[in-house]
Design a protein around this motif. Structure first.
Motif, PDB file in Angstrom:
ATOM      1  N   MET A  35     -20.688  -4.440   9.783  1.00  0.00           N
ATOM      2  CA  MET A  35     -19.360  -3.811   9.754  1.00  0.00           C
ATOM      3  C   MET A  35     -19.405  -2.628   8.807  1.00  0.00           C
ATOM      4  SD  MET A  35     -15.896  -5.676   8.537  1.00  0.00           S
ATOM      5  CE  MET A  35     -14.615  -4.773   7.720  1.00  0.00           C
ATOM      6  N   SER A  36     -19.139  -1.460   9.345  1.00  0.00           N
ATOM      7  CA  SER A  36     -19.060  -0.301   8.457  1.00  0.00           C
ATOM      8  C   SER A  36     -17.809  -0.447   7.618  1.00  0.00           C
ATOM      9  CB  SER A  36     -19.008   0.981   9.290  1.00  0.00           C
ATOM     10  OG  SER A  36     -17.917   0.929  10.180  1.00  0.00           O
ATOM     11  N   ASP A  37     -17.704   0.357   6.585  1.00  0.00           N
ATOM     12  CA  ASP A  37     -16.569   0.210   5.672  1.00  0.00           C
ATOM     13  C   ASP A  37     -15.239   0.310   6.408  1.00  0.00           C
ATOM     14  OD1 ASP A  37     -18.197   2.187   3.123  1.00  0.00           O
ATOM     15  OD2 ASP A  37     -18.284   0.042   3.521  1.00  0.00           O
ATOM     16  N   ILE A  38     -14.328  -0.585   6.070  1.00  0.00           N
ATOM     17  CA  ILE A  38     -12.958  -0.444   6.569  1.00  0.00           C
ATOM     18  C   ILE A  38     -12.334   0.697   5.778  1.00  0.00           C
ATOM     19  CG2 ILE A  38     -10.714  -1.558   6.799  1.00  0.00           C
ATOM     20  CD1 ILE A  38     -12.179  -4.231   6.801  1.00  0.00           C
ATOM     21  N   GLU A  39     -11.818   1.657   6.475  1.00  0.00           N
ATOM     22  CA  GLU A  39     -11.297   2.825   5.774  1.00  0.00           C
ATOM     23  C   GLU A  39      -9.923   2.526   5.185  1.00  0.00           C
ATOM     24  OE1 GLU A  39     -11.606   6.519   7.788  1.00  0.00           O
ATOM     25  OE2 GLU A  39     -13.439   5.938   8.829  1.00  0.00           O
ATOM     26  N   SER A  40      -9.772   2.871   3.931  1.00  0.00           N
ATOM     27  CA  SER A  40      -8.475   2.730   3.288  1.00  0.00           C
ATOM     28  C   SER A  40      -7.741   4.049   3.413  1.00  0.00           C
ATOM     29  CB  SER A  40      -8.631   2.365   1.815  1.00  0.00           C
ATOM     30  OG  SER A  40      -7.367   2.306   1.216  1.00  0.00           O
ATOM     31  N   VAL A  41      -6.632   4.012   4.140  1.00  0.00           N
ATOM     32  CA  VAL A  41      -5.897   5.251   4.372  1.00  0.00           C
ATOM     33  C   VAL A  41      -4.533   5.228   3.692  1.00  0.00           C
ATOM     34  CG1 VAL A  41      -7.056   5.900   6.496  1.00  0.00           C
ATOM     35  CG2 VAL A  41      -5.196   4.267   6.595  1.00  0.00           C
ATOM     36  N   LEU A  42      -4.257   4.125   3.011  1.00  0.00           N
ATOM     37  CA  LEU A  42      -2.963   3.981   2.338  1.00  0.00           C
ATOM     38  C   LEU A  42      -3.105   4.439   0.895  1.00  0.00           C
ATOM     39  CD1 LEU A  42      -0.075   2.707   2.689  1.00  0.00           C
ATOM     40  CD2 LEU A  42      -1.045   0.624   1.749  1.00  0.00           C
ATOM     41  N   HIS A  43      -2.289   5.375   0.480  1.00  0.00           N
ATOM     42  CA  HIS A  43      -2.369   5.889  -0.888  1.00  0.00           C
ATOM     43  C   HIS A  43      -1.106   5.462  -1.635  1.00  0.00           C
ATOM     44  CE1 HIS A  43      -5.854   8.205   0.279  1.00  0.00           C
ATOM     45  NE2 HIS A  43      -5.169   8.672   1.307  1.00  0.00           N
ATOM     46  N   GLU A  44      -1.281   4.653  -2.649  1.00  0.00           N
ATOM     47  CA  GLU A  44      -0.146   4.133  -3.409  1.00  0.00           C
ATOM     48  C   GLU A  44      -0.414   4.370  -4.889  1.00  0.00           C
ATOM     49  OE1 GLU A  44       3.054   3.285  -4.518  1.00  0.00           O
ATOM     50  OE2 GLU A  44       2.946   2.748  -2.401  1.00  0.00           O
ATOM     51  N   ARG A  54     -12.777   2.585  11.246  1.00  0.00           N
ATOM     52  CA  ARG A  54     -12.255   1.221  11.152  1.00  0.00           C
ATOM     53  C   ARG A  54     -10.998   1.245  10.286  1.00  0.00           C
ATOM     54  NH1 ARG A  54     -15.687  -2.463  13.313  1.00  0.00           N
ATOM     55  NH2 ARG A  54     -14.724  -4.215  12.235  1.00  0.00           N
ATOM     56  N   LEU A  55      -9.882   0.894  10.910  1.00  0.00           N
ATOM     57  CA  LEU A  55      -8.584   0.997  10.242  1.00  0.00           C
ATOM     58  C   LEU A  55      -7.936  -0.382  10.145  1.00  0.00           C
ATOM     59  CD1 LEU A  55      -7.230   4.064  12.261  1.00  0.00           C
ATOM     60  CD2 LEU A  55      -8.216   4.125   9.979  1.00  0.00           C
ATOM     61  N   GLY A  56      -7.415  -0.709   8.975  1.00  0.00           N
ATOM     62  CA  GLY A  56      -6.688  -1.967   8.805  1.00  0.00           C
ATOM     63  C   GLY A  56      -5.286  -1.839   9.380  1.00  0.00           C
ATOM     64  N   THR A  57      -4.878  -2.837  10.176  1.00  0.00           N
ATOM     65  CA  THR A  57      -3.559  -2.775  10.813  1.00  0.00           C
ATOM     66  C   THR A  57      -2.432  -2.731   9.788  1.00  0.00           C
ATOM     67  OG1 THR A  57      -3.560  -5.184  10.957  1.00  0.00           O
ATOM     68  CG2 THR A  57      -4.313  -3.985  12.888  1.00  0.00           C
ATOM     69  N   MET A  58      -2.626  -3.397   8.649  1.00  0.00           N
ATOM     70  CA  MET A  58      -1.560  -3.468   7.644  1.00  0.00           C
ATOM     71  C   MET A  58      -1.170  -2.082   7.147  1.00  0.00           C
ATOM     72  SD  MET A  58      -1.492  -3.332   3.987  1.00  0.00           S
ATOM     73  CE  MET A  58      -0.214  -3.695   2.808  1.00  0.00           C
ATOM     74  N   GLU A  59      -2.150  -1.184   7.056  1.00  0.00           N
ATOM     75  CA  GLU A  59      -1.853   0.141   6.517  1.00  0.00           C
ATOM     76  C   GLU A  59      -1.021   0.974   7.497  1.00  0.00           C
ATOM     77  OE1 GLU A  59      -5.036   1.270   3.468  1.00  0.00           O
ATOM     78  OE2 GLU A  59      -6.177   0.760   5.249  1.00  0.00           O
ATOM     79  N   ILE A  60      -1.306   0.812   8.797  1.00  0.00           N
ATOM     80  CA  ILE A  60      -0.510   1.532   9.802  1.00  0.00           C
ATOM     81  C   ILE A  60       0.898   0.943   9.842  1.00  0.00           C
ATOM     82  CG2 ILE A  60      -0.381   2.277  12.210  1.00  0.00           C
ATOM     83  CD1 ILE A  60      -3.441   1.798  12.346  1.00  0.00           C
ATOM     84  N   GLU A  61       0.984  -0.394   9.751  1.00  0.00           N
ATOM     85  CA  GLU A  61       2.302  -1.043   9.709  1.00  0.00           C
ATOM     86  C   GLU A  61       3.109  -0.572   8.505  1.00  0.00           C
ATOM     87  OE1 GLU A  61       0.638  -5.138  11.825  1.00  0.00           O
ATOM     88  OE2 GLU A  61       1.254  -5.169   9.729  1.00  0.00           O
ATOM     89  N   SER A  62       2.450  -0.449   7.376  1.00  0.00           N
ATOM     90  CA  SER A  62       3.140   0.004   6.162  1.00  0.00           C
ATOM     91  C   SER A  62       3.678   1.415   6.327  1.00  0.00           C
ATOM     92  CB  SER A  62       2.191  -0.049   4.962  1.00  0.00           C
ATOM     93  OG  SER A  62       1.913  -1.376   4.617  1.00  0.00           O
ATOM     94  N   ALA A  63       2.887   2.270   6.964  1.00  0.00           N
ATOM     95  CA  ALA A  63       3.344   3.648   7.186  1.00  0.00           C
ATOM     96  C   ALA A  63       4.571   3.659   8.095  1.00  0.00           C
ATOM     97  CB  ALA A  63       2.213   4.477   7.804  1.00  0.00           C
ATOM     98  N   LEU A  64       4.545   2.858   9.154  1.00  0.00           N
ATOM     99  CA  LEU A  64       5.696   2.807  10.068  1.00  0.00           C
ATOM    100  C   LEU A  64       6.950   2.310   9.361  1.00  0.00           C
ATOM    101  CD1 LEU A  64       3.919   1.447  13.255  1.00  0.00           C
ATOM    102  CD2 LEU A  64       5.287   3.547  13.172  1.00  0.00           C
ATOM    103  N   VAL A  65       6.796   1.232   8.577  1.00  0.00           N
ATOM    104  CA  VAL A  65       7.963   0.651   7.908  1.00  0.00           C
ATOM    105  C   VAL A  65       8.497   1.571   6.814  1.00  0.00           C
ATOM    106  CG1 VAL A  65       8.773  -1.353   6.593  1.00  0.00           C
ATOM    107  CG2 VAL A  65       7.274  -1.686   8.532  1.00  0.00           C
ATOM    108  N   ALA A  66       7.669   2.488   6.345  1.00  0.00           N
ATOM    109  CA  ALA A  66       8.142   3.458   5.353  1.00  0.00           C
ATOM    110  C   ALA A  66       9.102   4.471   5.969  1.00  0.00           C
ATOM    111  CB  ALA A  66       6.956   4.182   4.713  1.00  0.00           C
ATOM    112  N   ASN A  67       9.120   4.570   7.303  1.00  0.00           N
ATOM    113  CA  ASN A  67      10.073   5.467   7.966  1.00  0.00           C
ATOM    114  C   ASN A  67      11.470   4.866   7.889  1.00  0.00           C
ATOM    115  OD1 ASN A  67      11.714   6.411  10.443  1.00  0.00           O
ATOM    116  ND2 ASN A  67      10.017   7.856  10.377  1.00  0.00           N
TER     117      ASN A  67
END
Length: 653
Positions: free
Chosen positions: A1-10, A532-545
């Motif tokens: 598994m290549s690195d799961i990319e962290s795209v959430l910046h907090e 490779r993207l974690g679903t939680m980070e995309i969900e977090s971005a959506l809920v931030a709207n």
């Protein structure tokens, strides 16, 4: 598994207040690091001292950890104890009249039970079990609503050395049957029915159906607690009322002392694919995990009123309703109903009425309450609160901020706890008087827990990179086996390529401060165009709207990208259709592209009035994956709170 990319910046950080640190059980980062250093220096000795100091033993153990047959670890094996004694008898001299349980029924009726009263109820029911021939090592299946009786039944089993297997009261007859057969249970304890949201829901009916499906010949009796008074079918040779069983029995019962490794309970995972897994927990190590996490994570004090909203059918209800709070001599709230009945202020009113100081619930409940009335907490006096907690899944940062500011008034630390049915208790979590908080991060491992993020070769990855979450050393509260299936235990949790590490099944990354961020289950990691993207980070971005109340993201196969992102979204307004849906969908896709990057932009967004959830509030992502792929739903949907929602989500908007 290549690195799961962290795209959430907090970047927001919330340190504990000086006033909180001053009175905390673990006061400040230096105290936390000192505990970790002790564990690092003498691992077995660290846990051995805690077990000696925090648990009452009938016979002291002489060996702390036996790792000679890894991964079938044993802790404190030659020690003898009784869990019920540690939860009840130990308090009879010091606090017999202290309230142990505050039970609030669905209709608002409140019942209070003192430690002495609870002790007598447990002893009397334990004598009833013995009268029916239940002995040490026998399995008892418990299928009850959230109630004082559920706690009594579990504690009574522990008192006589019987092994309980609790089945969530929302599960189907087939689920009950499967668990009876696998555990070869001798007895079922159930109720005529339960109340949820003003509705009467039958329970015994499901047990009758389960037994009629066949294969349950091990069952000798069905004990029925009369909760609703509703009509039930009755088999006079098998069924008996709880009140008839216990009438005239002594309310004293000597505890049966067992080895620390004696199974306390079996708790089945939901079995979304194949046969359910019976997670087997020990007596001594499990109790130690419950006690230490109550002290460290919940910073429990004698005057606290503790409320964990989880059902006893889940591990959270075992550790933080039936065992942990009572072992600490705490006062706790037990709630029969749902958070939105008779209105969405129910949780806040209960916190106000019972002066709750520690409140522990699921991110799903938080998000649904934001949608149902984000300003409602302001209408109640929540000044009794001092700690908030979350459990069950990662909490997205915007929901965390609402919880922290609106519910906690910006003064209550939020303990975002990562753990599992298999771990027995908290593993990675803020200690509220020690760690600066970051919204969405479960922060750092508890003292004595060796957690790491590794690649496919089990090598630890650099900070800032993602990978597999593992635990590198055994810990006392850990799963001991899968009931009757040791090979499945090894294959599921200790695959050979991970070099003896416990594989959690979650993807995670650690930021530059070493904080852990859970990015979702490994099978919820999407591979989009090689990223490779974690679903939680995309969900977090959506809920931030500001338009979005809740979101769940899954992947579906895509000819070009490998996987495409499909988002199921619940808005804070009514569900849009036609051109309005297309307009909002375009808006949200652009939002995700702006928040994360175009690579994470959903290919498709479907709107619903709700998401498919179990009655405990867990989103059924496997059903969403089937919907996204256009597959027919063949899985069991009887555990869903709202099965009708699946038709609504079938088609793209």
């Amino acid at each position: 598994m290549s690195d799961i990319e962290s795209v959430l910046h907090e970047n927001r950080v919330f340190p504990p207040s000086e006033a909180f640190v001053a009175h905390a059980n673990v006061p400040g980062m230096a105290a936390y690091r000192e505990l970790c250093a002790k564990a690092g220096k003498d691992y077995a000795g660290f846990w051995g001292k805690l077990a000696h100091d925090n648990i009452l033993w009938k016979k002291q153990f002489t060996k702390t950890l036996d790792d000679s047959n890894a991964p079938f670890y044993k802790w404190f094996e030659d020690g003898e104890l009784n869990v019920s004694y540690n939860c009840l008898d130990r308090h009879l001299e010091s606090k017999p009249h202290k309230t142990a349980l505050i039970f609030e029924a669905d209709n608002g009726q409140v019942t209070k039970v003192s430690y002495k009263e609870l002790y007598h109820k447990v002893c009397q029911f334990a004598n009833g079990l013995k009268k029916l021939g239940v002995e040490k090592g026998d399995r008892v299946l418990i299928y009850l609503p959230m109630s004082v009786e559920a706690v009594v039944a579990m504690q009574a089993c522990a008192r006589i050395g019987a092994i309980h297997s609790v089945v969530f009261g929302g599960f189907s007859a087939k689920s009950v049957q499967e668990r009876i057969i696998d555990a070869q249970a001798k007895l079922v304890v159930t109720a005529d029915g339960q109340y949820r949201g003003g509705r009467e829901i039958p329970l015994k009916q499901a047990v009758d159906e389960a037994l009629s499906l066949g294969g349950c010949e091990s069952i000798t009796k069905v004990v029925v607690y009369k909760r609703t008074g509703g009509e039930v079918l009755w088999n006079a040779s098998r069924d008996l009322w709880w009140h008839d069983l216990t009438a005239g029995l002594s309310d004293e019962c000597e505890p049966t002392y067992v080895s620390a490794e004696h199974p306390l309970f079996i708790l089945y995972t939901s079995g979304s694919t194949g046969k359910p897994k019976g997670v087997q927990h020990s007596t001594g190590g499990y109790l130690l995990g419950a006690v230490m996490s109550m002290k460290w994570v919940f910073d429990i004090k004698s005057q606290d009123v503790f409320w964990c909203t989880a059902d006893v059918g889940w591990v959270t209800g075992h550790t933080y309703v039936t065992y942990g709070p009572l072992a600490m001599g705490a006062t706790e709230v037990i709630f029969e109903g749902v958070p939105t009945y008779p209105d969405a202020g129910r949780f806040w009113k209960m916190i106000q009425d019972h002066h709750v100081s520690i409140f522990y619930t699921a991110p799903t409940a938080i998000r649904s309450l934001i949608k149902a009335g984000g300003d409602l907490p302001h209408n109640y006096d929540l000044s009794s609160l001092r700690i908030l907690g979350t459990v069950g899944e990662p909490i997205n940062p915007e929901a965390w901020m609402w919880y922290y500011n609106t519910v906690g008034g910006g003064r209550c630390p939020v303990v975002d706890t990562w753990w599992q049915t298999e771990t027995g208790g908290h593993m990675i979590s803020p200690l509220p008087g020690a760690m600066p908080l970051k919204p969405g991060s479960c922060t750092l491992p508890l003292p004595g827990i060796d957690a790491a993020v590794v690649d496919e070769a089990a090598h630890e990855v650099e900070l800032g990179k993602g990978g597999f979450l593992v635990i590198r050393k055994p810990w006392p509260a850990m799963i001991r086996n899968i009931w009757g299936d040791p090979e499945r235990y090894k294959k599921s949790y200790y695959p050979e390529e991970f070099k003896g590490y416990y594989l959690a099944g979650d993807g995670a990354n650690r930021d530059m401060d070493g904080y852990f961020w859970i990015v979702g289950r490994i099978d919820d990691v999407l591979n989009v165009s090689g990223h490779r993207l974690g679903t939680m980070e995309i969900e977090s971005a959506l809920v931030a709207n500001p338009l979005v109340a809740e979101a769940a993201v899954v992947g579906r196969p895509h000819d070009v990208k490998g996987e495409a992102v499909v988002a199921f979204v619940v808005l804070k307004q009514s569900r849009p259709t036609g051109d309005k849906a297309k307009q909002i969908s375009s808006q949200l896709k652009a939002w995700v592209a702006q928040e994360i990057g175009s690579i994470a932009k959903p290919e498709e967004i479907r709107f619903g009035d709700n998401l498919p959830k179990t009655r405990s509030g867990k989103i059924m992502r496997r059903l969403l994956r089937s919907l996204a792929k256009g597959e027919a739903i063949t899985q069991d949907v009887t555990t869903l709170e709202n099965p009708g929602i699946l038709d609504q989500l079938k088609d793209a908007n």
